[in-house]
Design a protein around this motif. Structure first.
Motif, mmCIF file in Angstrom:
data_model
loop_
_atom_site.group_PDB
_atom_site.id
_atom_site.type_symbol
_atom_site.label_atom_id
_atom_site.label_comp_id
_atom_site.label_asym_id
_atom_site.label_seq_id
_atom_site.Cartn_x
_atom_site.Cartn_y
_atom_site.Cartn_z
ATOM 1 N N ALA A 7 0.823 -1.206 0.000
ATOM 2 C CA ALA A 7 0.000 0.000 0.000
ATOM 3 C C ALA A 7 0.860 1.259 0.000
ATOM 4 O O ALA A 7 0.397 2.317 -0.392
ATOM 5 N N ASP A 8 2.105 1.153 0.444
ATOM 6 C CA ASP A 8 3.002 2.308 0.497
ATOM 7 C C ASP A 8 3.798 2.431 -0.797
ATOM 8 O O ASP A 8 5.009 2.451 -0.802
ATOM 9 N N HIS A 9 3.117 2.539 -1.903
ATOM 10 C CA HIS A 9 3.818 2.647 -3.185
ATOM 11 C C HIS A 9 3.869 4.100 -3.641
ATOM 12 O O HIS A 9 3.120 4.941 -3.164
ATOM 13 N N ASP A 10 4.759 4.377 -4.533
ATOM 14 C CA ASP A 10 4.936 5.725 -5.065
ATOM 15 C C ASP A 10 3.738 6.076 -5.938
ATOM 16 O O ASP A 10 3.399 5.358 -6.866
ATOM 17 N N GLN A 11 3.095 7.190 -5.662
ATOM 18 C CA GLN A 11 1.920 7.585 -6.425
ATOM 19 C C GLN A 11 2.265 7.866 -7.890
ATOM 20 O O GLN A 11 1.428 7.719 -8.759
ATOM 21 N N ALA A 12 3.493 8.286 -8.179
ATOM 22 C CA ALA A 12 3.874 8.563 -9.558
ATOM 23 C C ALA A 12 3.822 7.302 -10.402
ATOM 24 O O ALA A 12 3.610 7.363 -11.603
ATOM 25 N N LEU A 13 4.023 6.156 -9.788
ATOM 26 C CA LEU A 13 3.996 4.903 -10.520
ATOM 27 C C LEU A 13 2.568 4.396 -10.739
ATOM 28 O O LEU A 13 2.362 3.452 -11.478
ATOM 29 N N ALA A 14 1.593 5.033 -10.126
ATOM 30 C CA ALA A 14 0.220 4.578 -10.233
ATOM 31 C C ALA A 14 -0.422 5.014 -11.545
ATOM 32 O O ALA A 14 -1.485 4.526 -11.891
ATOM 33 N N TYR A 15 0.220 5.918 -12.284
ATOM 34 C CA TYR A 15 -0.349 6.410 -13.522
ATOM 35 C C TYR A 15 0.303 5.716 -14.719
ATOM 36 O O TYR A 15 1.474 5.343 -14.667
ATOM 37 N N PRO A 16 -0.428 5.565 -15.814
ATOM 38 C CA PRO A 16 0.168 4.888 -16.981
ATOM 39 C C PRO A 16 1.265 5.742 -17.618
ATOM 40 O O PRO A 16 1.231 6.964 -17.575
ATOM 41 N N GLU A 17 2.221 5.068 -18.175
ATOM 42 C CA GLU A 17 3.326 5.747 -18.837
ATOM 43 C C GLU A 17 2.834 6.333 -20.163
ATOM 44 O O GLU A 17 2.057 5.695 -20.872
ATOM 45 N N PRO A 18 3.259 7.538 -20.530
ATOM 46 C CA PRO A 18 2.807 8.112 -21.794
ATOM 47 C C PRO A 18 3.337 7.303 -22.981
ATOM 48 O O PRO A 18 4.343 6.593 -22.873
ATOM 49 N N ALA A 19 2.683 7.427 -24.098
ATOM 50 C CA ALA A 19 3.088 6.695 -25.299
ATOM 51 C C ALA A 19 4.476 7.157 -25.747
ATOM 52 O O ALA A 19 4.831 8.326 -25.598
ATOM 53 N N ALA A 20 5.226 6.243 -26.296
ATOM 54 C CA ALA A 20 6.559 6.566 -26.787
ATOM 55 C C ALA A 20 6.458 7.418 -28.048
ATOM 56 O O ALA A 20 5.473 7.352 -28.782
ATOM 57 N N HIS A 21 7.481 8.205 -28.283
ATOM 58 C CA HIS A 21 7.531 9.031 -29.487
ATOM 59 C C HIS A 21 7.591 8.108 -30.706
ATOM 60 O O HIS A 21 8.195 7.039 -30.662
ATOM 61 N N PRO A 22 6.982 8.496 -31.824
ATOM 62 C CA PRO A 22 6.970 7.630 -33.018
ATOM 63 C C PRO A 22 8.362 7.248 -33.511
ATOM 64 O O PRO A 22 8.537 6.203 -34.132
ATOM 65 N N ASN A 23 9.367 8.082 -33.254
ATOM 66 C CA ASN A 23 10.717 7.746 -33.702
ATOM 67 C C ASN A 23 11.288 6.530 -32.979
ATOM 68 O O ASN A 23 12.263 5.947 -33.434
#
Length: 66
Positions: A7-23
Protein backbone atom coordinates in the motif's frame (compact mmCIF):
# COMPACT_ATOMS: atom_id res chain seq x y z
CA UNK A 1 -0.16 4.88 8.84
CA UNK A 2 -0.49 1.70 6.85
CA UNK A 3 1.98 -1.09 7.66
CA UNK A 4 1.29 -2.93 4.39
CA UNK A 5 4.36 -2.44 2.10
CA UNK A 6 2.20 -2.94 -0.99
CA UNK A 7 0.00 0.00 0.00
CA UNK A 8 3.00 2.31 0.50
CA UNK A 9 3.82 2.65 -3.19
CA UNK A 10 4.94 5.73 -5.07
CA UNK A 11 1.92 7.59 -6.42
CA UNK A 12 3.87 8.56 -9.56
CA UNK A 13 4.00 4.90 -10.52
CA UNK A 14 0.22 4.58 -10.23
CA UNK A 15 -0.35 6.41 -13.52
CA UNK A 16 0.17 4.89 -16.98
CA UNK A 17 3.33 5.75 -18.84
CA UNK A 18 2.81 8.11 -21.79
CA UNK A 19 3.09 6.69 -25.30
CA UNK A 20 6.56 6.57 -26.79
CA UNK A 21 7.53 9.03 -29.49
CA UNK A 22 6.97 7.63 -33.02
CA UNK A 23 10.72 7.75 -33.70
CA UNK A 24 11.18 4.98 -31.13
CA UNK A 25 9.17 2.59 -33.29
CA UNK A 26 10.93 1.31 -36.38
CA UNK A 27 8.69 -1.56 -37.38
CA UNK A 28 9.47 -2.92 -40.81
CA UNK A 29 12.69 -0.95 -41.24
CA UNK A 30 15.86 -2.93 -41.88
CA UNK A 31 18.57 -2.75 -39.24
CA UNK A 32 21.47 -0.45 -40.15
CA UNK A 33 24.48 -2.15 -41.67
CA UNK A 34 27.42 -2.65 -39.31
CA UNK A 35 30.39 -0.33 -39.78
CA UNK A 36 33.17 -1.68 -41.94
CA UNK A 37 36.71 -1.64 -40.53
CA UNK A 38 37.58 1.14 -43.04
CA UNK A 39 34.64 3.25 -41.82
CA UNK A 40 35.57 2.61 -38.18
CA UNK A 41 39.14 3.73 -38.90
CA UNK A 42 37.88 6.84 -40.72
CA UNK A 43 35.58 7.74 -37.80
CA UNK A 44 38.41 7.24 -35.33
CA UNK A 45 40.69 9.53 -37.36
CA UNK A 46 38.01 12.23 -37.41
CA UNK A 47 37.48 11.90 -33.67
CA UNK A 48 41.19 12.12 -32.89
CA UNK A 49 41.55 15.15 -35.17
CA UNK A 50 38.64 16.87 -33.42
CA UNK A 51 40.13 16.12 -30.00
CA UNK A 52 43.52 17.56 -31.02
CA UNK A 53 42.06 20.71 -32.58
CA UNK A 54 42.09 23.64 -30.18
CA UNK A 55 38.96 25.73 -30.26
CA UNK A 56 39.16 28.73 -27.94
CA UNK A 57 36.19 29.33 -25.71
CA UNK A 58 34.59 32.71 -25.96
CA UNK A 59 33.41 34.38 -22.80
CA UNK A 60 30.81 36.77 -24.14
CA UNK A 61 27.57 37.46 -22.40
CA UNK A 62 24.29 37.39 -24.30
CA UNK A 63 24.13 41.20 -24.61
CA UNK A 64 27.46 41.28 -26.45
CA UNK A 65 26.50 38.38 -28.71
CA UNK A 66 23.45 40.12 -30.16
Amino acid sequence: MNSDPQADHDQALAYPEPAAHPNWHQHGRPAPAPLTPDRQRHNQELLLKALRTHRPHTHRNLAEAS
